[in-house]
Design a protein around this motif. Sequence first.
Motif, PDB file in Angstrom:
ATOM      1  N   ALA A  14     -83.025  39.510  62.040  1.00  0.00           N
ATOM      2  CA  ALA A  14     -83.125  39.629  63.500  1.00  0.00           C
ATOM      3  C   ALA A  14     -81.792  39.213  64.114  1.00  0.00           C
ATOM      4  O   ALA A  14     -80.993  38.515  63.490  1.00  0.00           O
ATOM      5  N   PRO A  15     -81.499  39.640  65.364  1.00  0.00           N
ATOM      6  CA  PRO A  15     -80.233  39.295  66.013  1.00  0.00           C
ATOM      7  C   PRO A  15     -79.981  37.793  65.966  1.00  0.00           C
ATOM      8  O   PRO A  15     -80.853  36.989  66.290  1.00  0.00           O
ATOM      9  N   ARG A  21     -73.736  32.151  60.619  1.00  0.00           N
ATOM     10  CA  ARG A  21     -73.345  32.620  59.289  1.00  0.00           C
ATOM     11  C   ARG A  21     -74.534  32.558  58.351  1.00  0.00           C
ATOM     12  O   ARG A  21     -75.347  31.639  58.403  1.00  0.00           O
ATOM     13  N   ASN A  22     -74.619  33.539  57.482  1.00  0.00           N
ATOM     14  CA  ASN A  22     -75.739  33.609  56.564  1.00  0.00           C
ATOM     15  C   ASN A  22     -75.228  33.972  55.177  1.00  0.00           C
ATOM     16  O   ASN A  22     -74.638  35.043  54.978  1.00  0.00           O
ATOM     17  N   PHE A  45     -71.425  37.329  59.148  1.00  0.00           N
ATOM     18  CA  PHE A  45     -71.087  36.586  60.352  1.00  0.00           C
ATOM     19  C   PHE A  45     -71.570  37.371  61.565  1.00  0.00           C
ATOM     20  O   PHE A  45     -71.297  38.565  61.673  1.00  0.00           O
ATOM     21  N   ALA A  46     -72.231  36.706  62.462  1.00  0.00           N
ATOM     22  CA  ALA A  46     -72.663  37.342  63.698  1.00  0.00           C
ATOM     23  C   ALA A  46     -71.550  37.237  64.732  1.00  0.00           C
ATOM     24  O   ALA A  46     -71.082  36.148  65.036  1.00  0.00           O
TER      25      ALA A  46
END
Length: 208
Positions: A14-15, A21-22, A45-46
Amino acid sequence: VCRSDGGVKGSGPAPAANDARNATRLTATPAADPSVSGTAAMTTFAVASDTLLVDEDGNTPDVAATYKAAMGSRPYGYWDLAADPGLPQSYLTAHKNVVWWTGNTYPAPVTPYEAELKALLDGGGRLMMSGQDILDQAAGTTTFVRDYLHIRWAGPDTQKDKPPTTVPGLAAHPVLRGWPANPFDPASLDGDSRDAITPTPPCTPPRP
């Protein structure tokens, strides 16, 4: 998940919040031979802001708080090169504006990142860079400095440790024109190794 035609399918998260960071580990196994597999680590990275702050001051002194405060309520990304020197080009170029400071770091603090900065500028990104020893030694003689920053560097024998006493505006700059020649206090640098530079066209030299 692998399809029989070798493609990979999946759904993203999801946004996420800006700069989230994931870290993920992916394992791929072909349907034709389940005994074969490969694994790779990936970090996403978003990016939901136009501006990225890149901190290369090495915390000597740590001036990140000053740059962050200058952003006010505007969203921004932040990358500390002391904590992680591996700045991904894709993350850098996902931003339109990059503010990069090197503080007292030397020699050649920016040289290892010139390819990434070229990609940023070639893609229409904007770069504001601050530091007192960015061009130290041979760092000022690279093609990036000459062709992208538009600076002629005559070398440490003639332009190193030539500290200016004021910081003037640029006559043709849309924001800084008419800016007075403000006195510069080197005490904030925790050491004075400022260098002189010679702007080349299309850069505009400081007004007298």
